[in-house]
Design a protein around this motif. Structure first.
Motif, PDB file in Angstrom:
ATOM      1  N   HIS A   1       0.880  -1.177   0.000  1.00  0.00           N
ATOM      2  CA  HIS A   1       0.000   0.000   0.000  1.00  0.00           C
ATOM      3  C   HIS A   1       0.915   1.226   0.000  1.00  0.00           C
ATOM      4  N   ILE A   2       1.069   1.846  -1.166  1.00  0.00           N
ATOM      5  CA  ILE A   2       2.035   2.927  -1.351  1.00  0.00           C
ATOM      6  C   ILE A   2       1.293   4.224  -1.659  1.00  0.00           C
ATOM      7  N   VAL A   3       1.753   5.315  -1.060  1.00  0.00           N
ATOM      8  CA  VAL A   3       1.190   6.640  -1.310  1.00  0.00           C
ATOM      9  C   VAL A   3       2.323   7.555  -1.739  1.00  0.00           C
ATOM     10  N   ALA A   4       2.111   8.306  -2.819  1.00  0.00           N
ATOM     11  CA  ALA A   4       3.144   9.217  -3.328  1.00  0.00           C
ATOM     12  C   ALA A   4       2.480  10.437  -3.930  1.00  0.00           C
ATOM     13  N   ALA A   5       3.281  11.478  -4.143  1.00  0.00           N
ATOM     14  CA  ALA A   5       2.798  12.707  -4.790  1.00  0.00           C
ATOM     15  C   ALA A   5       3.909  13.271  -5.657  1.00  0.00           C
ATOM     16  N   VAL A   6       3.513  13.845  -6.791  1.00  0.00           N
ATOM     17  CA  VAL A   6       4.468  14.508  -7.685  1.00  0.00           C
ATOM     18  C   VAL A   6       4.135  15.987  -7.740  1.00  0.00           C
TER      19      VAL A   6
ATOM     20  N   GLU B   1       1.234  10.568 -14.874  1.00  0.00           N
ATOM     21  CA  GLU B   1       0.999   9.291 -15.545  1.00  0.00           C
ATOM     22  C   GLU B   1       2.207   8.370 -15.429  1.00  0.00           C
ATOM     23  N   ALA B   2       3.407   8.917 -15.631  1.00  0.00           N
ATOM     24  CA  ALA B   2       4.618   8.093 -15.524  1.00  0.00           C
ATOM     25  C   ALA B   2       4.787   7.555 -14.105  1.00  0.00           C
ATOM     26  N   THR B   3       4.461   8.368 -13.126  1.00  0.00           N
ATOM     27  CA  THR B   3       4.592   7.948 -11.735  1.00  0.00           C
ATOM     28  C   THR B   3       3.595   6.843 -11.409  1.00  0.00           C
ATOM     29  N   ARG B   4       2.382   6.967 -11.940  1.00  0.00           N
ATOM     30  CA  ARG B   4       1.386   5.915 -11.705  1.00  0.00           C
ATOM     31  C   ARG B   4       1.786   4.618 -12.387  1.00  0.00           C
ATOM     32  N   LEU B   5       2.415   4.706 -13.535  1.00  0.00           N
ATOM     33  CA  LEU B   5       2.904   3.501 -14.200  1.00  0.00           C
ATOM     34  C   LEU B   5       3.989   2.827 -13.367  1.00  0.00           C
ATOM     35  N   ALA B   6       4.849   3.641 -12.752  1.00  0.00           N
ATOM     36  CA  ALA B   6       5.925   3.086 -11.919  1.00  0.00           C
ATOM     37  C   ALA B   6       5.364   2.405 -10.677  1.00  0.00           C
ATOM     38  N   GLY B   7       4.318   2.988 -10.089  1.00  0.00           N
ATOM     39  CA  GLY B   7       3.751   2.413  -8.870  1.00  0.00           C
ATOM     40  C   GLY B   7       2.753   1.309  -9.120  1.00  0.00           C
ATOM     41  N   GLY B   8       2.149   1.297 -10.317  1.00  0.00           N
ATOM     42  CA  GLY B   8       1.165   0.279 -10.625  1.00  0.00           C
ATOM     43  C   GLY B   8      -0.073   0.376  -9.755  1.00  0.00           C
ATOM     44  N   ALA B   9      -0.781  -0.719  -9.648  1.00  0.00           N
ATOM     45  CA  ALA B   9      -2.018  -0.739  -8.870  1.00  0.00           C
ATOM     46  C   ALA B   9      -1.762  -0.611  -7.376  1.00  0.00           C
ATOM     47  N   GLU B  10      -0.517  -0.774  -6.951  1.00  0.00           N
ATOM     48  CA  GLU B  10      -0.196  -0.716  -5.522  1.00  0.00           C
ATOM     49  C   GLU B  10      -0.080   0.704  -5.001  1.00  0.00           C
ATOM     50  N   ALA B  11       0.057   1.684  -5.901  1.00  0.00           N
ATOM     51  CA  ALA B  11       0.349   3.052  -5.487  1.00  0.00           C
ATOM     52  C   ALA B  11      -0.826   3.986  -5.728  1.00  0.00           C
ATOM     53  N   CYS B  12      -1.088   4.850  -4.756  1.00  0.00           N
ATOM     54  CA  CYS B  12      -2.025   5.965  -4.906  1.00  0.00           C
ATOM     55  C   CYS B  12      -1.167   7.216  -5.087  1.00  0.00           C
ATOM     56  N   VAL B  13      -1.197   7.803  -6.272  1.00  0.00           N
ATOM     57  CA  VAL B  13      -0.321   8.923  -6.602  1.00  0.00           C
ATOM     58  C   VAL B  13      -1.164  10.176  -6.824  1.00  0.00           C
ATOM     59  N   ALA B  14      -0.785  11.261  -6.187  1.00  0.00           N
ATOM     60  CA  ALA B  14      -1.488  12.537  -6.317  1.00  0.00           C
ATOM     61  C   ALA B  14      -0.587  13.567  -6.967  1.00  0.00           C
ATOM     62  N   SER B  15      -1.204  14.552  -7.605  1.00  0.00           N
ATOM     63  CA  SER B  15      -0.473  15.668  -8.195  1.00  0.00           C
ATOM     64  C   SER B  15      -0.642  16.891  -7.301  1.00  0.00           C
TER      65      SER B  15
END
Length: 640
Positions: free
Chosen positions: A252-257, A264-278
């Motif tokens: 369960h990974i959380v990140a922000a750019v 989009e590139a960050t979400r591809l790197a994290g896959g379905a496991e990551a919740c990425v916000a801008s």
């Protein structure tokens, strides 16, 4: 240097060469110096002793005993062979003891240095891992401490390319009381899978990837995508998800750019496991929504931090088969806002009141804690006489003034265009040509806004006085991002001072939304009832913490921040119940339900300038009675 070197230079050169030969030379010099000092002093001790032997032989024996005792050689007296052997044994014992002490000291020092470097393996379980280091660390750690306050034992583990002791000192300074939460720091690269293994991600409850602080010649304000900050987030996600040592179960990974075009590139790197916000996108949306509804920033901060009321998801078997409208009135100290559907995990914010709650559905509610979402059996009565219908209001074109410029400004303009009616106008005042070029480029995309731009220094009172400020419905003050963050906030504070002065001249308040970098500067800002402040890093840090505790909240906030989804609104209280009429909040909730809204609180206009709540009361006890005055608002979750 010309000519022959001096005797002093030759002596120094010889001494340096001797010392450079290593340990044997050092021991030799140390022994020679000690002998030069010890032997003469031993002779003087024998000479000064009242019982000095009379014969030369006995005097030499006394000198030898004093010298031997000084060097811990025993001082045995006897035949030359006996003395020689005793000296050898004493030297061996001295060498052994010295070596043992040296080895112990060296080992302890190495262990201390290893501990200081933070390179030992973490054995915690169900902990929260923070990868990286930035100012986001402090609000995230603070919120996790608050979130874990009801646990007997919890841990937050931080891995960053920074000295362990330095990290611990900074955290202790900014978050002095960690309660039952243990904060553990480790030194290593968050982009190295081997180093990530030190913080035991396999047993972690969640992993938060921090957005690196961007550095530029002017200070830490440049876009993180320009200096590789977002690239570091991508690499860190890859280091976690693609590691050969990773666990089989999903993380369960959380990140922000920082920059939206890296999302989009960050979400591809994290896959379905990551919740990425801008950060840019969320900040822009929050600025737009708040500019249209004064007080909204306070509501979001209350919902995002664990000191107040937050979103929780709770299964309630007694409500299965009943409608969402009934669920709205089933709680007295919690405020439902939607459903988490058990069938497909979809989020339904503010569904139709007749929506049936199915088996496996969970109630999404605003509540004090996860264990306070409890159905009540309070026998409430709806005051039908107090319920009113909303007055029809015709939407009018609006005018918006934007003071300052940064990389989020274009997103703010395009988002505003989706909210306002046709014929609305927006005017930008900023230094340099960047803003003017960007506004001209975006104008063709706008459907409802007529955008224009002019150059000007917003910190000069003459610039602001020439703008006919009183003719604008909304004012947005943006901090420049091409200068030092402290300097940007300083300019923002100066601009706010001039706006307050113009308010006094106009005789009315201006609804101002201000973007700031440092939350501490918010306390210095001259505020009025219509002021709101957006501190992007703090909002994102709180959001990441919430999502790290419950991944479903990512979709809840996506919906709330999106223009086309359900949002939080501050509606006139007179659209729900009669003003100056004593009612309980059950009646307010019922009136809102009939309009297809989920009521979650209210705002007192008379307290709108009083910190820390600024008149906002989220999730009030529905049993308590209250009355509303003109200017008061009811806080609801609604479609529009």
């Amino acid at each position: 240097m010309s000519g022959n070197p001096s005797h002093r230079a030759r002596l120094r050169y010889w001494f340096d060469n001797t010392m450079s030969r290593g340990t044997p030379a050092l021991i030799g010099w140390l022994s020679a110096i000690c002998l030069v000092i010890v032997i003469p002093v031993s002779v003087l001790l024998v000479w000064a002793d009242k019982n000095t032997p009379t014969t030369l032989g006995n005097q030499l024996v006394s000198v030898w005993q004093n010298t031997a005792e000084t060097f811990n050689l025993g001082g045995a007296v006897g035949t030359p062979a006996f003395v020689a052997f005793s000296v050898i044994l004493a030297l061996v014992a001295l060498f052994f003891a010295s070596t043992l002490v040296g080895l112990i000291t060296s080992g302890v020092n190495r262990k201390i240095m290893d501990l200081r470097k933070g390179r030992s393996l973490v054995l915690e379980k169900q902990h929260t891992v923070l990868l990286g280091w930035s100012d986001q660390v402090f609000p995230i750690v603070s919120e996790l401490v608050e979130a874990n306050s009801n646990l007997r034992r919890s841990a937050v583990v931080i891995l960053a390319d920074k000295d362990k002791v330095e990290m611990e000192d900074e955290i202790h300074t900014k978050v002095p009381d960690t309660g039952t939460t243990k904060v553990i720091c480790r030194t290593g690269s968050p982009m190295d899978p081997t180093d990530i293994g030190l913080v035991n991600p396999h047993d972690a409850r969640s992993i938060i990837v921090l957005t690196p602080a961007a550095e530029s010649p002017a200070g830490p304000r440049a876009c993180a995508c320009e200096d590789g900050g977002d690239a570091e987030v991508v690499k860190t996600l890859l280091a976690v998800t693609q590691s050969p040592q990773r666990r089989e179960q999903p993380y369960h990974i959380v990140a922000a750019v920082s920059c939206g075009h890296n999302l989009e590139a960050t979400r591809l790197a994290g896959g379905a496991e990551a919740c990425v916000a801008s950060i840019d996108d969320i900040s822009a949306r929050l600025i737009v929504q708040t500019s249209r509804q004064p007080g909204l920033s306070v509501i979001y901060l209350d919902l995002l931090n664990y000191a107040g009321d937050e979103f929780y998801m709770s299964a309630e078997p007694t409500l299965v088969g009943r409608s969402y409208g009934e669920a709205l009135l089933a709680y007295d100290t919690s405020s439902p806002v939607g459903l988490l559907r058990g069938a497909d995990g979809a989020i339904a914010l503010n569904p139709a009141p007749d929506t049936v709650i199915a088996e496996g559905d969970r109630i999404i509610a605003v509540s004090r804690d996860d264990n306070t979402v409890v159905v009540s059996d309070f026998p409430y009565e709806i005051d039908e006489a107090a319920i009113v219908s909303p007055r029809p209001r015709e939407e009018q074109p609006e005018s918006v003034l934007v003071l300052g410029w940064n990389r989020r400004a274009v997103t703010i303009i395009t988002q505003l265009d989706t909210y306002v009616t046709a014929g609305s106008r927006l005017h930008v005042v900023a230094r340099g040509d960047e803003a003017k070029i960007a506004v001209e480029a975006v104008r063709e995309q706008l459907r409802n806004l007529d955008a224009s731009c002019e150059r000007g220094d917003i910190t000069r009172p003459g610039t602001l006085k020439s703008l006919d400020i009183g003719g604008y419905d909304h004012v947005i003050v943006l901090g420049y991002d091409d200068i030092d963050s402290a300097q940007a906030d300083n300019q923002t504070l100066v601009t706010l001072l001039h706006l307050r002065d113009l308010e006094n001249t106009l005789g009315r308040e201006l609804p101002v939304v201000t973007e700031m970098t440092d939350d501490r500067n918010r306390a210095l800002a001259p505020i009025s009832e219509s002021d709101d402040f957006i501190v992007s890093d703090k909002v994102i840090s709180l959001l990441m913490t919430q999502v790290s505790e419950n991944r479903h909240l990512a979709r809840v906030f996506d919906d709330l921040f999106a223009a086309e989804g359900c949002e939080i609104y501050l509606k006139p209280a007179g659209d729900y119940v009669a003003l100056q009429h004593d009612v309980d909040f059950y009646t307010v909730v019922e009136s809102a339900r009939r309009q297809g809204h989920s009521a979650i609180g209210y705002r007192r206009q008379s307290e709108a300038a009083l910190p820390p709540s600024f008149g906002i009361r989220l999730n009030p006890d529905k049993k308590q009675r209250l009355s509303f005055a003109a200017g008061d608002s009811v806080i609801v979750v609604a479609q529009a």
